[in-house]
Design an enzyme around this catalytic site. Structure first.
Site, PDB file in Angstrom:
ATOM      1  N   ARG A 159       0.839  -1.204   0.000  1.00 16.17           N
ATOM      2  CA  ARG A 159       0.000   0.000   0.000  1.00 16.17           C
ATOM      3  C   ARG A 159       0.870   1.249   0.000  1.00 16.17           C
ATOM      4  O   ARG A 159       0.566   2.237  -0.677  1.00 16.17           O
ATOM      5  CB  ARG A 159      -0.910  -0.005   1.229  1.00 16.17           C
ATOM      6  CG  ARG A 159      -1.931  -1.124   1.237  1.00 16.17           C
ATOM      7  CD  ARG A 159      -2.707  -1.132   2.542  1.00 16.17           C
ATOM      8  NE  ARG A 159      -3.547  -2.323   2.617  1.00 16.17           N
ATOM      9  CZ  ARG A 159      -3.625  -3.139   3.651  1.00 16.17           C
ATOM     10  NH1 ARG A 159      -2.896  -2.896   4.729  1.00 16.17           N
ATOM     11  NH2 ARG A 159      -4.415  -4.179   3.627  1.00 16.17           N
ATOM     12  N   PHE A 165     -12.021  -3.684  -5.832  1.00 15.43           N
ATOM     13  CA  PHE A 165     -12.038  -4.602  -4.679  1.00 15.43           C
ATOM     14  C   PHE A 165     -11.460  -3.872  -3.453  1.00 15.43           C
ATOM     15  O   PHE A 165     -10.599  -4.391  -2.754  1.00 15.43           O
ATOM     16  CB  PHE A 165     -11.237  -5.871  -4.961  1.00 15.43           C
ATOM     17  CG  PHE A 165     -11.558  -6.548  -6.259  1.00 15.43           C
ATOM     18  CD1 PHE A 165     -12.659  -7.394  -6.368  1.00 15.43           C
ATOM     19  CD2 PHE A 165     -10.777  -6.331  -7.383  1.00 15.43           C
ATOM     20  CE1 PHE A 165     -12.958  -8.029  -7.575  1.00 15.43           C
ATOM     21  CE2 PHE A 165     -11.066  -6.955  -8.597  1.00 15.43           C
ATOM     22  CZ  PHE A 165     -12.157  -7.807  -8.690  1.00 15.43           C
ATOM     23  N   ASP A 198     -16.277  -1.624  -4.482  1.00 22.59           N
ATOM     24  CA  ASP A 198     -16.401  -2.960  -3.898  1.00 22.59           C
ATOM     25  C   ASP A 198     -17.830  -3.450  -4.093  1.00 22.59           C
ATOM     26  O   ASP A 198     -18.773  -2.648  -4.127  1.00 22.59           O
ATOM     27  CB  ASP A 198     -16.044  -2.953  -2.413  1.00 22.59           C
ATOM     28  CG  ASP A 198     -15.659  -4.343  -1.914  1.00 22.59           C
ATOM     29  OD1 ASP A 198     -14.451  -4.629  -1.828  1.00 22.59           O
ATOM     30  OD2 ASP A 198     -16.573  -5.144  -1.622  1.00 22.59           O
ATOM     31  N   ASP A 242      -6.903  -5.558  -6.408  1.00 22.94           N
ATOM     32  CA  ASP A 242      -6.575  -6.343  -5.209  1.00 22.94           C
ATOM     33  C   ASP A 242      -7.754  -7.252  -4.892  1.00 22.94           C
ATOM     34  O   ASP A 242      -8.460  -7.055  -3.896  1.00 22.94           O
ATOM     35  CB  ASP A 242      -6.269  -5.407  -4.035  1.00 22.94           C
ATOM     36  CG  ASP A 242      -5.962  -6.172  -2.751  1.00 22.94           C
ATOM     37  OD1 ASP A 242      -5.482  -7.325  -2.841  1.00 22.94           O
ATOM     38  OD2 ASP A 242      -6.207  -5.624  -1.655  1.00 22.94           O
ATOM     39  N   CYS A 280      -3.666 -13.258  -4.034  1.00 24.96           N
ATOM     40  CA  CYS A 280      -3.380 -13.647  -2.649  1.00 24.96           C
ATOM     41  C   CYS A 280      -3.606 -15.140  -2.411  1.00 24.96           C
ATOM     42  O   CYS A 280      -3.714 -15.572  -1.254  1.00 24.96           O
ATOM     43  CB  CYS A 280      -4.227 -12.827  -1.676  1.00 24.96           C
ATOM     44  SG  CYS A 280      -6.008 -13.048  -1.886  1.00 24.96           S
TER      45      CYS A 280
END
Length: 410
Positions: A226, A242, A264, A314, A354
């Site tokens: 970040r 996201f 989102d 992300d 991730c």
């Protein structure tokens, strides 16, 4: 092994032995040749090969495909109070070494196997520890371990008021454990009167709902990624897809972005992101949108809305098994292709995965294919991973899960 040991013996195959000797701490059920019938679930067992050579000691999980999780390969270890306290002390000393001092109030204190505490995750949010216990043996020992965890931190002068358990995780079912959440009872200590707190990361304030937020309440593994986004964002018009609680969007805005749009699919996440923007005085330079990114990006292209010169992707883990990795690859390609089409030449892209099941080589192949189909070339700025409070243990690929890339689109 010459000395007498009090632990039941699990005998494993040569394949299992090779895995242990290469550094992996798991013994799978299919690698077990023999296990005493009377041994209790969660017990500490010795692991040996067919010749009787001692390979390590670990926690037994009778209902799990991961049958034994190694605790130690040192035959001199005794699993008393001192052993567990040292594990917590080592974990905390490591964080004090690898993190900046200001980041210690919001960090991962224990990362399971990477810290020799298999099946246990501990995140710190200011004066609250939030735990997830995902192995039967660790679950059995909570009453012993959690006071030692507090002791290790408090002896170092850390102010910890309570431990909150986030055991609302489906993986517990594979261990024969029920799901639930709530404050862990500590002797002679009452419970905190609320389940939210405030943290600061990279100079950005966040409200953390550790009772209802995803996982333990906040994703700490992207903290330095970040910050890298924030360094590039000055003067840019940023689209953060996201966004979850707004962390990348807020770092971009704090870094001097001209305008940031945070998106989102969850209205609750959007509301939390907006709340965090207000908390930091950044709301006047930010927009918030509740939308499905998979629908939004094609619509923006159709409407020819190319008003952003920095896009952040992300997404949540698109796959949690090898079986669905191909489907996940299609999802990653779709959003990256659309983002590259939306960006002007010279624009910037942050993209990540991730899921450890999406191996780095495969992820890079997906990104490369998306760039080829979009008719652009990527200039790599940085390749990054998870923050060092989520340490990658070599020989254990499951600990190496986060792939993060910064590109310029040319």
């Amino acid at each position: 092994m010459k000395q007498q040991r009090p632990y039941p013996i699990v005998t494993i195959t040569k394949k299992g032995q090779r895995a242990i000797e290469s550094g992996h701490p798991w013994v799978y059920a299919g690698e077990v040749l023999s296990c005493p019938e009377a041994v209790e679930n969660g017990a500490i067992v010795d692991v040996m090969n067919e010749k009787g050579t001692w390979l390590g000691a670990g926690l037994l999980s009778l209902t799990s495909l991961i049958r034994v999780r190694l605790l130690s390969r040192n035959a001199n270890d005794t699993f008393d109070q001192g052993f567990w306290l040292r594990r917590f002390q080592y974990a905390w000393a490591y964080r004090k070494t690898v993190l900046e001092p200001r980041d210690l109030s919001a960090c991962r204190v224990v990362f399971g196997e990477s810290d020799g505490l298999p099946g246990l995750t501990v995140d710190r949010f200011n004066d609250i520890l939030v735990t997830q216990t995902l192995s039967y043996g660790m679950e059995q020992r909570k009453a012993q371990l959690f006071p030692l965890l507090l002791q290790a931190l408090r002896e170092d002068g850390q102010d910890i008021r309570g431990i909150y358990e986030r055991n609302d995780e489906s993986l517990r079912e594979k261990e024969g454990l029920s799901q639930g959440k709530g404050f862990f009872p500590l002797s002679d200590e009452g419970f905190p009167d609320q389940t939210f707190t405030e943290i600061v990361e990279n100079g950005v304030k966040y409200a953390v709902d550790f009772e209802n937020g995803q996982k333990t309440g906040f994703f700490l593994d992207q903290k330095y990624n970040r910050r890298a986004v924030g360094r590039l964002a000055e003067g840019k018009r940023v689209l953060d897809c996201f966004t979850h609680t707004g962390s990348f969007a807020l770092n971009a805005s704090m870094g001097g972005a001209e305008r940031v749009t945070a998106v989102d699919v969850s209205q609750a996440a959007v509301d939390m992101a907006r709340k965090n923007a207000v908390l930091n005085g950044l709301e006047p330079r930010m927009d918030f949108l509740c939308a499905d990114v998979f629908d939004l990006l094609p619509r923006l292209l159709e409407e020819r809305r190319r008003e952003w010169d920095f896009i952040i992707l992300d997404p949540p883990a698109f796959t949690k098994s090898r079986r669905t990795a191909e489907q996940a690859a299609r999802g990653y390609k779709e959003i990256n292709y659309r983002a590259m089409r939306l960006l002007p030449r010279g624009g910037y892209l942050a993209t990540c995965s991730c899921s450890h099941f999406m191996e780095e080589s495969r992820f890079l192949g997906v990104i490369s294919a998306a760039a080829r189909d979009a008719g652009v070339q990527l200039k790599q700025i940085e390749a990054r991973q998870q923050a060092p409070d989520h340490p990658i243990l070599w020989g254990v690929p499951e600990t190496n899960y986060l792939k993060f890339y910064l590109f310029q689109v040319v």
